[in-house]
Design an enzyme around this catalytic site. Structure first.
Site, mmCIF file in Angstrom:
data_model
loop_
_atom_site.group_PDB
_atom_site.id
_atom_site.type_symbol
_atom_site.label_atom_id
_atom_site.label_comp_id
_atom_site.label_asym_id
_atom_site.label_seq_id
_atom_site.Cartn_x
_atom_site.Cartn_y
_atom_site.Cartn_z
ATOM 1 N N HIS A 104 -9.694 15.713 -2.624
ATOM 2 C CA HIS A 104 -7.650 15.924 -3.041
ATOM 3 C C HIS A 104 -7.548 14.421 -3.510
ATOM 4 O O HIS A 104 -6.818 13.926 -4.537
ATOM 5 C CB HIS A 104 -6.958 15.859 -1.590
ATOM 6 N N ASP B 28 2.563 11.433 -1.748
ATOM 7 C CA ASP B 28 4.193 12.121 -1.470
ATOM 8 C C ASP B 28 5.145 11.283 -0.153
ATOM 9 O O ASP B 28 6.548 11.534 0.114
ATOM 10 C CB ASP B 28 3.771 13.264 -1.207
ATOM 11 N N HIS B 29 4.324 10.296 0.451
ATOM 12 C CA HIS B 29 5.340 10.208 1.562
ATOM 13 C C HIS B 29 4.961 8.338 2.561
ATOM 14 O O HIS B 29 3.850 8.628 2.238
ATOM 15 C CB HIS B 29 5.230 10.598 3.209
ATOM 16 N N ASP C 151 -4.924 17.602 2.699
ATOM 17 C CA ASP C 151 -4.570 18.105 1.886
ATOM 18 C C ASP C 151 -5.968 18.887 0.894
ATOM 19 O O ASP C 151 -5.955 18.761 -0.138
ATOM 20 C CB ASP C 151 -4.040 16.891 1.224
ATOM 21 N N HIS D 78 0.299 19.519 4.652
ATOM 22 C CA HIS D 78 1.564 19.768 4.296
ATOM 23 C C HIS D 78 1.657 21.925 4.291
ATOM 24 O O HIS D 78 1.013 22.705 3.950
ATOM 25 C CB HIS D 78 1.640 20.022 3.154
ATOM 26 N N HIS E 70 -1.638 8.800 1.394
ATOM 27 C CA HIS E 70 -0.878 10.173 1.650
ATOM 28 C C HIS E 70 -0.218 9.173 -0.984
ATOM 29 O O HIS E 70 -0.013 8.201 -0.589
ATOM 30 C CB HIS E 70 -0.331 10.275 2.218
ATOM 31 N N HIS F 218 -6.160 11.117 4.681
ATOM 32 C CA HIS F 218 -6.579 10.229 3.430
ATOM 33 C C HIS F 218 -4.707 9.248 2.682
ATOM 34 O O HIS F 218 -4.121 9.610 3.841
ATOM 35 C CB HIS F 218 -5.999 11.260 2.253
#
Ligand code: FE
Length: 232
Positions: A113, A61-62, A131, A172, A59, A57
């Site tokens: 998500h 967070d990074h 996720d 994660h 992202h 997907h």
């Protein structure tokens, strides 16, 4: 098949290296920008040619390593159908297959998500859940068009219906878990066990999590496949 789980400690992201040992062609799933040199070194040491960078997907967070890896290796960037990433070379939809040599990677649409999210079933016996499903947890649903009810449906109807011994490799982990099975998660994942859809929606609405530290830079950068030009 060669299968490696790689970890980025800063974002607690798992990247997966999957390759055919005969043709030496490889796929990297969810590469992380800060780990591109690690990944390139490993590819070189194992004599592998990178064919695809595949995202579960977009992202928050990074930043993805796809753009940098694509520039270095000529691989193709692949994202789920309907993902907001015009930079991608290929879009992969539910049921579609990406293949390197004898290794088969099949997309399973698992939105919730984010509104475009795929899990990937690898050679029928292991699933990269991104996720959508973590070990004893799941991804959050409070931004990026997340929807708790849709995530509940994805996990209970698409993932928990896979064979029980299917290995679960998440996108994660924050507590040191590395691998689980569909059976384990169906029976012991506290986000889902004993919860109705409505109960899950209410639970997810009350998590009150802070935004990811990198969200403001990561989402626009990832919509450009991780191209750093967007940051300047
Ligand atoms: Fe995510």
């Amino acid at each position: 098949m060669l299968f490696r789980q790689l970890f980025d400690p800063e974002s607690s992201t798992y990247t997966y290296l999957i390759a055919d040992t005969d043709t030496k062609e490889a796929i990297l799933v969810d590469p992380v920008l800060e780990q591109v040199e690690r990944d390139r070194k490993l590819l070189q040491e194992l004599g592998l040619t990178l064919r695809y960078c595949l995202e579960t997907h977009i992202h928050a967070d990074h930043i993805t390593g796809t753009d940098k890896l694509r520039a270095a290796t000529g691989c193709l960037g692949v994202v789920p159908e309907h993902a907001h990433a015009s930079c991608a070379d290929l879009y992969i939809q539910d049921g579609e297959i990406l293949q390197v040599g004898e290794v088969i990677v099949k997309a399973i649409a698992t939105p919730g998500h984010t509104d475009s999210h795929n899990a990937y079933l690898v050679n029928h016996d292991r699933v990269l859940t991104g996720d959508a499903l973590f070990i004893r947890g799941c991804g959050r649903t409070d931004f990026q068009s997340g929807d708790a009810g849709i995530l509940y449906d994805s996990v209970t109807q698409r993932l928990f219906t896979l064979p029980y011994d299917t290995l679960v490799y998440p996108g994660h982990d924050y507590r040191g878990h590395t691998v689980s099975t569909i059976w384990e998660e169906k029976h012991w994942n506290p986000r889902f066990v004993g919860r109705t859809r409505d109960n899950f929606i209410e639970f997810m609405a009350n998590l009150n999590l802070p935004d990811p530290k990198k969200m403001m830079e990561a989402v626009p950068a990832n919509e450009m496949c991780g191209s750093l030009t967007v940051l300047t």
